[in-house]
Write a protein that holds these residues in place. Structure first.
Motif, PDB file in Angstrom:
ATOM      1  N   ILE A   1       0.876  -1.174   0.000  1.00 41.33           N
ATOM      2  CA  ILE A   1       0.000   0.000   0.000  1.00 41.33           C
ATOM      3  C   ILE A   1       0.910   1.220   0.000  1.00 41.33           C
ATOM      4  N   THR A   2       0.712   2.117  -0.957  1.00 40.99           N
ATOM      5  CA  THR A   2       1.514   3.340  -1.012  1.00 40.99           C
ATOM      6  C   THR A   2       0.799   4.443  -0.247  1.00 40.99           C
ATOM      7  N   LEU A   3       1.505   5.020   0.729  1.00 39.48           N
ATOM      8  CA  LEU A   3       1.016   6.174   1.481  1.00 39.48           C
ATOM      9  C   LEU A   3       1.846   7.376   1.049  1.00 39.48           C
ATOM     10  N   SER A   4       1.205   8.348   0.425  1.00 39.77           N
ATOM     11  CA  SER A   4       1.907   9.563   0.001  1.00 39.77           C
ATOM     12  C   SER A   4       1.704  10.662   1.026  1.00 39.77           C
ATOM     13  N   MET A   5       2.753  11.441   1.249  1.00 45.09           N
ATOM     14  CA  MET A   5       2.708  12.565   2.183  1.00 45.09           C
ATOM     15  C   MET A   5       3.078  13.835   1.429  1.00 45.09           C
TER      16      MET A   5
ATOM     17  N   GLY B   1       6.753  15.910  -0.600  1.00 46.35           N
ATOM     18  CA  GLY B   1       6.951  17.292  -0.172  1.00 46.35           C
ATOM     19  C   GLY B   1       8.401  17.750  -0.217  1.00 46.35           C
ATOM     20  N   GLN B   2       8.597  18.921   0.340  1.00 47.37           N
ATOM     21  CA  GLN B   2       9.917  19.540   0.392  1.00 47.37           C
ATOM     22  C   GLN B   2      10.496  19.560   1.802  1.00 47.37           C
ATOM     23  N   VAL B   3       9.730  19.041   2.778  1.00 52.53           N
ATOM     24  CA  VAL B   3      10.204  18.962   4.159  1.00 52.53           C
ATOM     25  C   VAL B   3      10.109  17.514   4.629  1.00 52.53           C
ATOM     26  N   MET B   4      10.832  17.205   5.700  1.00 55.45           N
ATOM     27  CA  MET B   4      10.813  15.868   6.285  1.00 55.45           C
ATOM     28  C   MET B   4       9.407  15.538   6.780  1.00 55.45           C
ATOM     29  N   HIS B   5       8.976  14.296   6.545  1.00 56.41           N
ATOM     30  CA  HIS B   5       7.711  13.791   7.076  1.00 56.41           C
ATOM     31  C   HIS B   5       7.956  12.378   7.593  1.00 56.41           C
TER      32      HIS B   5
ATOM     33  N   ALA C   1      -0.034   8.779  11.744  1.00 57.17           N
ATOM     34  CA  ALA C   1       0.172  10.232  11.723  1.00 57.17           C
ATOM     35  C   ALA C   1       1.623  10.556  11.466  1.00 57.17           C
ATOM     36  N   CYS C   2       1.844  11.804  11.079  1.00 55.90           N
ATOM     37  CA  CYS C   2       3.193  12.373  11.052  1.00 55.90           C
ATOM     38  C   CYS C   2       3.329  13.120  12.376  1.00 55.90           C
ATOM     39  N   LEU C   3       4.303  12.716  13.186  1.00 55.25           N
ATOM     40  CA  LEU C   3       4.449  13.296  14.514  1.00 55.25           C
ATOM     41  C   LEU C   3       5.562  14.325  14.608  1.00 55.25           C
ATOM     42  N   ILE C   4       6.102  14.734  13.479  1.00 54.86           N
ATOM     43  CA  ILE C   4       7.074  15.827  13.499  1.00 54.86           C
ATOM     44  C   ILE C   4       6.359  17.050  14.058  1.00 54.86           C
ATOM     45  N   ALA C   5       7.024  17.747  14.952  1.00 54.63           N
ATOM     46  CA  ALA C   5       6.403  18.876  15.659  1.00 54.63           C
ATOM     47  C   ALA C   5       5.655  19.798  14.697  1.00 54.63           C
ATOM     48  N   GLY C   6       4.366  19.989  14.977  1.00 57.15           N
ATOM     49  CA  GLY C   6       3.510  20.861  14.190  1.00 57.15           C
ATOM     50  C   GLY C   6       2.718  20.142  13.117  1.00 57.15           C
TER      51      GLY C   6
END
Length: 160
Positions: free
Chosen positions: A52-56, A83-87, A141-146
């Protein structure tokens, strides 16, 4: 009281057997200990029969935001950061993700790696292989702050 909380957090973090930075590095090469969780256990790539591909993306969304699996199924989640930032993606329960997200706000550079998470650099992908051996409705979820606070969450259902 703040000192006690700090000492408790340091103790918790120092007890991790395998860690990796939450910075700009991938968790892919870090072997993590498999441990039964409410939402399953780390799987072996050779047992994965489905991907299963999960895109962020940087709009703080996952595609798909929900997926279904069968109890006992081992699935390769191909986590793609468009994206252009870490996820990252972290599997869990709402309560476990809430707790982890709060820690990430307090300690954004916290180091850790678990088989139920994939930390993905911009324009890269990582595989997370998971055995969904418990039925129910769970979260990711993405748990990177914010990011979590901006709504970067999803759900999955494990059925008999």
């Amino acid at each position: 009281m703040k000192i006690i909380k700090f000492i408790a957090a340091c103790t918790l973090l120092s007890g991790a057997s395998t860690v990796f930075a939450h910075g700009n590095e991938s968790h892919a090469s870090v072997p993590a200990t498999k441990e039964q969780k409410e939402w399953g256990i780390g799987g072996d790539a050779k047992d994965a029969k489905r991907t299963i591909t999960l895109s962020m993306t940087d709009d703080m969304r996952f595609t798909p935001s929900h997926f279904n699996v069968k109890k006992g199924e081992t699935v390769r989640l191909r986590v793609v950061n468009r994206g252009q930032v870490m996820h990252e993606v972290v599997l869990g329960t709402k309560a476990s993700l809430d707790q982890h997200a709060q820690l990430m706000l307090k300690f954004p550079g916290m180091e850790h790696a678990e088989p139920y998470m994939a930390h993905v650099a911009p324009q890269k992908s990582e595989d997370l292989v998971w055995n969904f051996n418990r039925t129910g409705s769970f979260d990711f979820a993405c748990l990177i702050a914010g990011h979590y606070q901006a709504g970067m969450t999803g759900t999955f259902t494990v059925t008999d």
